[in-house]
Motif scaffolding. Structure first.
Motif, PDB file in Angstrom:
ATOM      1  N   LEU A  35     -15.708   7.810  10.712  1.00  0.00           N
ATOM      2  CA  LEU A  35     -17.129   6.740  10.800  1.00  0.00           C
ATOM      3  C   LEU A  35     -17.684   6.257  11.597  1.00  0.00           C
ATOM      4  O   LEU A  35     -16.540   6.389  12.985  1.00  0.00           O
ATOM      5  CB  LEU A  35     -15.964   5.051  10.398  1.00  0.00           C
ATOM      6  N   GLY A  56     -10.653  -2.985   7.128  1.00  0.00           N
ATOM      7  CA  GLY A  56     -11.339  -1.722   6.312  1.00  0.00           C
ATOM      8  C   GLY A  56     -11.521  -1.704   5.208  1.00  0.00           C
ATOM      9  O   GLY A  56     -11.383  -1.847   4.510  1.00  0.00           O
ATOM     10  N   LEU A  57      -9.693  -2.136   5.203  1.00  0.00           N
ATOM     11  CA  LEU A  57      -8.839  -2.427   3.701  1.00  0.00           C
ATOM     12  C   LEU A  57     -10.257  -4.542   3.254  1.00  0.00           C
ATOM     13  O   LEU A  57     -10.468  -4.039   1.561  1.00  0.00           O
ATOM     14  CB  LEU A  57      -7.675  -3.361   3.628  1.00  0.00           C
ATOM     15  N   LEU A  89     -22.520   4.589   7.070  1.00  0.00           N
ATOM     16  CA  LEU A  89     -21.168   4.375   7.849  1.00  0.00           C
ATOM     17  C   LEU A  89     -21.286   6.134   9.046  1.00  0.00           C
ATOM     18  O   LEU A  89     -19.324   5.715   9.672  1.00  0.00           O
ATOM     19  CB  LEU A  89     -20.104   4.241   7.348  1.00  0.00           C
ATOM     20  N   PHE A 101       0.767  -1.293   0.169  1.00  0.00           N
ATOM     21  CA  PHE A 101       0.162  -0.204  -0.170  1.00  0.00           C
ATOM     22  C   PHE A 101       0.745   1.179  -0.071  1.00  0.00           C
ATOM     23  O   PHE A 101       0.465   2.093   0.512  1.00  0.00           O
ATOM     24  CB  PHE A 101      -1.033   0.233   1.139  1.00  0.00           C
ATOM     25  N   LEU A 143      -8.603   5.032   7.457  1.00  0.00           N
ATOM     26  CA  LEU A 143      -7.088   4.518   7.124  1.00  0.00           C
ATOM     27  C   LEU A 143      -6.851   3.795   6.571  1.00  0.00           C
ATOM     28  O   LEU A 143      -6.350   3.633   5.093  1.00  0.00           O
ATOM     29  CB  LEU A 143      -6.746   4.407   8.477  1.00  0.00           C
ATOM     30  N   ALA A 144      -7.938   3.393   6.717  1.00  0.00           N
ATOM     31  CA  ALA A 144      -7.641   1.664   4.909  1.00  0.00           C
ATOM     32  C   ALA A 144      -8.753   2.413   3.633  1.00  0.00           C
ATOM     33  O   ALA A 144      -8.123   2.237   3.119  1.00  0.00           O
ATOM     34  CB  ALA A 144      -8.836   0.524   5.644  1.00  0.00           C
ATOM     35  N   LEU A 198     -13.392  -3.120   1.534  1.00  0.00           N
ATOM     36  CA  LEU A 198     -13.445  -2.929  -0.028  1.00  0.00           C
ATOM     37  C   LEU A 198     -12.653  -3.743  -0.906  1.00  0.00           C
ATOM     38  O   LEU A 198     -12.630  -3.213  -2.209  1.00  0.00           O
ATOM     39  CB  LEU A 198     -12.093  -1.479   0.553  1.00  0.00           C
ATOM     40  N   PHE A 239     -10.214   2.506  10.509  1.00  0.00           N
ATOM     41  CA  PHE A 239     -11.134   2.520   9.269  1.00  0.00           C
ATOM     42  C   PHE A 239     -11.178   3.432   7.837  1.00  0.00           C
ATOM     43  O   PHE A 239     -10.864   3.149   6.923  1.00  0.00           O
ATOM     44  CB  PHE A 239     -12.834   1.944  10.063  1.00  0.00           C
ATOM     45  N   LEU A 260      -5.568   4.480   2.693  1.00  0.00           N
ATOM     46  CA  LEU A 260      -4.489   3.268   1.959  1.00  0.00           C
ATOM     47  C   LEU A 260      -4.979   2.536  -0.075  1.00  0.00           C
ATOM     48  O   LEU A 260      -4.484   2.575  -0.343  1.00  0.00           O
ATOM     49  CB  LEU A 260      -4.514   1.990   2.908  1.00  0.00           C
ATOM     50  N   TRP A 261      -6.391   2.512   0.843  1.00  0.00           N
ATOM     51  CA  TRP A 261      -6.892   0.984  -0.575  1.00  0.00           C
ATOM     52  C   TRP A 261      -6.862   2.917  -1.641  1.00  0.00           C
ATOM     53  O   TRP A 261      -6.903   2.103  -2.510  1.00  0.00           O
ATOM     54  CB  TRP A 261      -8.326   0.976  -0.110  1.00  0.00           C
ATOM     55  N   LEU A 271     -15.090   3.337  -4.039  1.00  0.00           N
ATOM     56  CA  LEU A 271     -14.664   3.492  -3.813  1.00  0.00           C
ATOM     57  C   LEU A 271     -16.299   3.572  -3.409  1.00  0.00           C
ATOM     58  O   LEU A 271     -17.240   2.495  -2.056  1.00  0.00           O
ATOM     59  CB  LEU A 271     -14.539   4.591  -3.483  1.00  0.00           C
ATOM     60  N   ARG A 282     -18.144   0.360  -3.675  1.00  0.00           N
ATOM     61  CA  ARG A 282     -17.702  -1.054  -2.934  1.00  0.00           C
ATOM     62  C   ARG A 282     -18.470  -0.818  -0.845  1.00  0.00           C
ATOM     63  O   ARG A 282     -18.548  -1.917   0.089  1.00  0.00           O
ATOM     64  CB  ARG A 282     -16.511  -1.593  -2.725  1.00  0.00           C
ATOM     65  N   LEU A 283     -18.567   0.153  -1.323  1.00  0.00           N
ATOM     66  CA  LEU A 283     -19.507   0.534   0.325  1.00  0.00           C
ATOM     67  C   LEU A 283     -20.579   0.137   0.116  1.00  0.00           C
ATOM     68  O   LEU A 283     -21.554   0.878   1.149  1.00  0.00           O
ATOM     69  CB  LEU A 283     -19.239   1.447   0.518  1.00  0.00           C
ATOM     70  N   GLU A 294      -3.089   3.302  -2.982  1.00  0.00           N
ATOM     71  CA  GLU A 294      -2.400   2.482  -3.751  1.00  0.00           C
ATOM     72  C   GLU A 294      -3.242   2.444  -5.061  1.00  0.00           C
ATOM     73  O   GLU A 294      -2.667   2.305  -6.365  1.00  0.00           O
ATOM     74  CB  GLU A 294      -3.011   1.148  -3.359  1.00  0.00           C
ATOM     75  N   HIS A 332      -7.945  -3.494  12.574  1.00  0.00           N
ATOM     76  CA  HIS A 332      -9.367  -2.662  12.156  1.00  0.00           C
ATOM     77  C   HIS A 332      -8.837  -1.760  10.483  1.00  0.00           C
ATOM     78  O   HIS A 332      -9.830  -2.366   9.935  1.00  0.00           O
ATOM     79  CB  HIS A 332      -9.919  -1.587  13.276  1.00  0.00           C
ATOM     80  N   ALA A 333      -7.992  -1.563  10.772  1.00  0.00           N
ATOM     81  CA  ALA A 333      -7.979  -0.744   9.346  1.00  0.00           C
ATOM     82  C   ALA A 333      -7.140  -1.522   8.443  1.00  0.00           C
ATOM     83  O   ALA A 333      -8.105  -2.157   6.861  1.00  0.00           O
ATOM     84  CB  ALA A 333      -6.205  -0.523   8.801  1.00  0.00           C
TER      85      ALA A 333
END
Lengths: 322, 322
Positions: B74, A84-85, B65, A47, B101-102, A88, B99, B105-106, B124, B127-128, B109, A80-81
């Protein structure tokens, strides 16, 4: 915690097994004089963050933060992260803990800010309260590629994602020819006598070889007047942790302490002076001595903190014999 | 949830206040026909990750969320990575949840992998579980700089780190001259009639202005046959959330619904057709109508989900009047 020696010690380490012995060493000597030269060929970007599994395992262990049951990562870690990933649909094969993620974020930012891995690792250790010096094997990038029948796999893909399932035919350390060994460790070797150079019970192929294969490093260690003591990572025909035994089988190296000794003596002739094996392998001592090594037989399985300290004391005593 | 219109709706939004109205809209219309054009001039890089506060607030809100008490972030969020960063002495002024942060990161990337912000934001949202279309105002980087007496501050530094304390003299949207408005939204405006263009009750200076200042955008909206309805972010002389009122005071704009109307009409002449104000500001309706706007007086404070749906219904009804 007694200072058994006023001299510095250099320990070569990979992850979990090596970290255990370094913790023992830091308990039985002046921990500020313990220098750990750590494999970084497992490092990878995930990441966009720089992840240094072996450095972190050693630092967390010496900081008293590691998850000793699990063998990697941090105690009281949460994920937790990672959840979350997962939500997603992101990559979740690498178990990124939340506290661990902080390390990767912090390190990546500092590297991006122009600090090198040596400085950043030093700062990480200091900020987590580690008194020993943690030295990445190089500030330059080296990447272990695991050669399998289906091709080359980056180490973490082999190790974590594929769970070491592919059969190994060899290894390649990408970038190693251009990588300069850690200059602070070279200076340490040049400038002062050391009490011991210890090769921790880490994986020979993917933890210790990348360090020793750095240009000029193993011959510098060999030429040092300091005794080089290796603690055997194979006990009673098994690796205590990780894929070392499986790799040895696949590479045709006998999965015994003798096989380990032959591997090191063949690849790095004259490097090792002492070889420490477990009591369960006592019958192999004579054969190993035949190779010109002094052998010490002692319990090497480190379950408790006391085990670690006891083995560390033995290793330092062995080195003190000269 | 009734489909009051078969036509699509375009809503311009910043963060919290705008997200509330978009949630109401998604409840009272075919949510798949709701298009939200979101400010990205607050976006910034933090620990090397791309953080898009307004996009995330809108997406999290529409996904059900969001932390509705706090107004950002969140629900059931934890801050373990942040605690880890604190332990390392890293920057902790931006409240990075685990969460959340995920998401960063996602997204980072995927952006690094060559996808643009339009595609990544769409993915995003999907997916949510968001059915509405979330459109970043541009795939190109635009950065709000807050001009203060001591110089220019990046928006998040002003907003989060300095907690809006510095007195504001103006704003600069770095990169905006080169930024292309979201092409999907331009296509939407070109290709089909819309039921409404709604300017959500977001901060005029740092949420709506960056969108409208994109090259050609506000004139395209003005030339559209679709009614443009603005919901006033100032109620009874106060901003319900954020620094809008403080900024208006510092910039010499009267902190009233009339001040907001004058600001928009002065900067974007002919853009707005309808102006929706709170019942507490009913006495200002005549003055605002004097400026050539049709005014609707209705409760605009959105505390409950029902409040949001009610205001959304009113706004759609206003637009349907033509």
């Amino acid at each position: 915690m007694s200072a058994t020696t006023p001299l510095s010690v250099l320990a070569l380490s990979g992850g979990v097994g090596g970290a255990k012995l370094t913790l023992g060493l830091s308990d039985v000597m002046d921990s500020e004089r313990l220098n750990v030269l750590v494999n970084t060929a497992d490092d990878f970007r995930h990441f966009g963050l720089q992840v240094c599994p072996d450095i972190d395992t050693v630092v967390y262990t010496l900081a008293g933060l590691s998850n000793s049951e699990q063998g990697w990562g941090l105690a009281d870690e949460t994920f937790h992260a990672l959840k979350g990933l997962e939500r997603l649909g992101g990559d979740t094969w690498f178990q990124l803990g939340d506290f661990d993620l902080a390390t990767h974020l912090w390190r990546s930012e500092r590297l991006a800010g122009g600090h090198d891995l040596l400085q950043v690792t030093h700062d990480l250790a200091v900020r987590l309260g580690v008194h020993s010096r943690i030295h990445p094997m190089s500030a330059d990038p080296v990447s272990t590629l695991v050669c399998c029948e289906q091709g080359e796999l980056p180490f973490q893909h082999y190790f974590v994602r594929e769970q070491c399932a592919p059969s190994v035919t060899g290894f390649r350390f990408e970038g190693i020819d251009q990588a300069r060994p850690n200059e602070q460790v070279l200076a340490l070797l040049r400038e002062q006598p050391l009490a011991a150079i210890i090769v921790c019970p880490s994986n020979p192929f993917v933890s210790i070889d990348p360090i020793l294969q750095l240009p000029g490093l193993w011959t510098t260690l060999k030429e040092s007047p300091t005794p080089v003591v290796l603690v055997c990572p194979i006990v009673a025909g098994q690796a205590l942790k990780g894929p070392a035994a499986k790799m040895m089988t696949e590479l045709g190296v006998p999965v015994t302490a003798l096989g380990v000794a032959e591997y090191y003596c063949g690849r790095y002739p004259g490097l090792l002076n002492h070889f420490v094996i477990d009591t369960s392998d006592a019958k192999l001592a004579a054969d190993i001595e035949q190779m010109g090594l002094r052998v010490t037989v002692t319990p090497t399985v480190m379950k408790t903190r006391q085990d670690k300290a006891q083995l560390a004391s033995t290793v330092l005593a062995v080195a003190a014999e000269g």
